[in-house]
Write an enzyme that holds these catalytic residues in place. Structure first.
Site, PDB file in Angstrom:
ATOM      1  N   ARG A  19       0.832  -1.203   0.000  1.00 33.52           N
ATOM      2  CA  ARG A  19       0.000   0.000   0.000  1.00 33.52           C
ATOM      3  C   ARG A  19       0.869   1.256   0.000  1.00 33.52           C
ATOM      4  NH1 ARG A  19      -3.053  -0.202   4.950  1.00 33.52           N
ATOM      5  NH2 ARG A  19      -1.410   1.121   5.781  1.00 33.52           N
TER       6      ARG A  19
ATOM      7  N   TYR B  35     -12.567  22.399 -12.885  1.00 34.66           N
ATOM      8  CA  TYR B  35     -13.211  21.166 -13.359  1.00 34.66           C
ATOM      9  C   TYR B  35     -14.417  20.874 -12.454  1.00 34.66           C
ATOM     10  CZ  TYR B  35     -13.252  16.027 -14.152  1.00 34.66           C
ATOM     11  OH  TYR B  35     -13.581  14.725 -14.434  1.00 34.66           O
TER      12      TYR B  35
ATOM     13  N   ASP C  84      -4.266  22.522 -11.073  1.00 29.61           N
ATOM     14  CA  ASP C  84      -4.630  21.389 -11.921  1.00 29.61           C
ATOM     15  C   ASP C  84      -4.034  21.685 -13.292  1.00 29.61           C
ATOM     16  OD1 ASP C  84      -5.852  19.591 -13.663  1.00 29.61           O
ATOM     17  OD2 ASP C  84      -7.698  19.502 -12.486  1.00 29.61           O
TER      18      ASP C  84
ATOM     19  N   LYS D 208      -5.600  11.249 -18.601  1.00 32.86           N
ATOM     20  CA  LYS D 208      -5.647  11.961 -19.878  1.00 32.86           C
ATOM     21  C   LYS D 208      -4.379  11.685 -20.690  1.00 32.86           C
ATOM     22  CE  LYS D 208      -9.541  13.361 -18.213  1.00 32.86           C
ATOM     23  NZ  LYS D 208      -9.775  14.592 -17.470  1.00 32.86           N
TER      24      LYS D 208
HETATM   25  C1  LIG Z   1     -10.539  14.665 -16.276  1.00 33.33           C
HETATM   26  C2  LIG Z   1     -10.029  15.727 -15.396  1.00 33.33           C
HETATM   27  C3  LIG Z   1      -9.837  15.494 -14.048  1.00 33.33           C
HETATM   28  C4  LIG Z   1     -10.239  14.192 -13.369  1.00 33.33           C
HETATM   29  O1  LIG Z   1      -9.568  13.102 -13.878  1.00 33.33           O
HETATM   30  P1  LIG Z   1     -10.215  11.630 -13.716  1.00 33.33           P
HETATM   31  O2  LIG Z   1      -9.070  10.727 -13.911  1.00 33.33           O
HETATM   32  O3  LIG Z   1     -11.275  11.527 -14.755  1.00 33.33           O
HETATM   33  O4  LIG Z   1     -10.777  11.562 -12.333  1.00 33.33           O
HETATM   34  C5  LIG Z   1      -9.330  16.516 -13.265  1.00 33.33           C
HETATM   35  N1  LIG Z   1      -9.027  17.710 -13.804  1.00 33.33           N
HETATM   36  C6  LIG Z   1      -9.190  17.969 -15.104  1.00 33.33           C
HETATM   37  C7  LIG Z   1      -8.815  19.298 -15.636  1.00 33.33           C
HETATM   38  C8  LIG Z   1      -9.711  16.998 -15.947  1.00 33.33           C
HETATM   39  O5  LIG Z   1      -9.903  17.259 -17.237  1.00 33.33           O
END
Ligand SMILES: *Cc1c(COP(=O)(O)O)cnc(C)c1O
Length: 383
Positions: free
Chosen positions: A50, A103, A175, A200
């Site tokens: 973990r 987001y 982010d 992404k």
């Molecule tokens: C998709 C996204 C997230 C979240 O990612 P997940 O892996 O889908 O939880 C966070 N911030 C931004 C800007 C995103 O486009």
């Protein structure tokens, strides 16, 4: 070392795994110790899966080099990276400022979870820059930024925000999913927690969920403690997919950027298209900040249909697309489209909620085929 070289070499040591190029995918829970003495803290590198294994260690080390961070931890989704990063820097009685263009699930977390623990949440206009200081309260502990912002792609002056926040001892989060650490290096201009939805571009193939949190020296200890206490863990196969995606991140991003400029260069001249939302474009209001702070633009963008376009016409356009899939998320090799729901998406900045807007992810297909697809869909919707 230059970035492309880091991408090829960071986080792997073939000699320690019999010469194999890639680290093994370690499926594990228990780690054995040779004797009781070694079971004491610091006795050996890995103690329990973990807390990490050679696979997670590889990806953390690679992202750490790319982000120029004090340390990196993994999360099981991008949203999990966001929530862990925020939880690591707030406590009961604190106040956090979050960009109005965050987001949407980030807002949902902040609005539903943080108040339960006595954390006060306010949203700020991303256009503020250094004037964000006017919103600080004596208990402001963190500023959560995201650039470009979700759906509307607004840029913000993050170095100015970071300076203002640090003057009052607040932690700065960003982010940075859109740019990845290849096109933007948040820690270099004052961000303390740089977040990636690895789902992404890092994974890059729409086949796994992942998040990464890179911390500055100032934020690392709290993040490390919180992450360990919560018990967050990413399965080794998914970590491996992240590591594998990372090796080609630079060539993929370059092509996403190239294709996006090609497609948007055509799209901006279409009579039914009113506005392109993409900071890489020199007509975009955030272009100057983008040029100053970023070294590239990725494949996520949006456009608004001309005034008077009905939601029905926009839906006909979306339904007619053949190469663009209709689906959430982005960052894979394939092109995607979604209708943008602006209504209710902002609480402190004005937005024209009557706009019919579409978000596109431009994939690695030939841009000429993508343009033809958009063209035939425009024809179906508008004749
Ligand atoms: C998709 C996204 C997230 C979240 O990612 P997940 O892996 O889908 O939880 C966070 N911030 C931004 C800007 C995103 O486009």
């Amino acid at each position: 070392m230059k970035t492309d070289t880091k991408l090829a070499h960071a986080g792997r040591d073939p000699a320690s795994f019999h010469g194999f190029v890639n680290p093994p995918v370690v499926h594990a829970s228990t780690v054995l110790f040779p004797d009781v003495e070694t079971m004491r803290p610091g006795g050996q590198k890995f103690t329990y899966a973990r807390r990490g294994n050679p696979t997670t260690d590889s990806l953390e080390q690679a992202v750490k080099e790319l982000e120029g961070a004090e340390g990196v931890l993994l999360a099981n989704s991008g949203l999990n990276a966001v929530s862990l990063a925020i939880l690591s820097c707030v406590k009961s009685g604190d106040h956090i400022l979050i960009t109005d263009t965050a987001y949407h699930p980030t807002r949902h977390f902040a609005d539903t979870v943080l108040p339960k623990f006595g954390v006060e949440v306010d949203y700020y206009d991303p256009a503020l820059g250094a004037e964000i200081a006017t919103l600080f309260k004596p208990n402001t502990c963190a500023v959560f930024t995201e650039a470009p912002g979700s759906l509307t792609f607004d840029m913000q002056d993050i170095p100015a925000i970071a300076d203002a926040a640090h003057k009052v001892g607040a932690i700065v989060l960003m982010d940075n999913t859109w740019a990845t650490p290849l096109f933007c290096q948040p820690i270099s201009f004052g961000v303390d927690l740089s977040i990636q939805a690895g789902t992404k571009y890092i994974v890059g193939h729409s086949d796994a969920m992942l998040g990464t949190i890179a911390a500055s020296e100032r934020a690392w200890d709290e993040l490390h403690t919180l992450h360990g206490a919560i018990g967050s863990h990413v399965a080794p196969d998914d970590v491996y997919l992240g590591l594998r995606g990372l090796r080609t991140l630079s060539v993929r991003l370059e092509r996403h950027q190239h294709n996006t400029f090609a497609v948007l260069g055509w799209l901006k001249d279409q009579s039914r298209v009113a506005q392109i939302r993409y900071p890489g474009f020199d007509t975009d209001p955030g272009h100057e900040i983008w040029r100053r702070d970023f070294s590239g633009a990725s494949g996520l963008c949006a456009f608004d249909f001309a005034a008077g376009t009905s939601r029905e016409q926009a839906n006909t356009f979306l339904n007619a697309l053949k190469l663009f899939g209709l689906g959430y998320s982005w960052g894979g090799f394939e092109s995607l489209a979604i209708p943008v729901k602006l209504k209710g998406s902002r609480s402190v900045t004005p937005i024209d909620e009557s706009l019919c807007s579409v978000r596109l992810h431009i994939g690695l297909e030939d841009p000429e085929d993508l343009i033809n697809d958009l063209n035939q869909a425009l024809d179906k919707a508008f004749g």
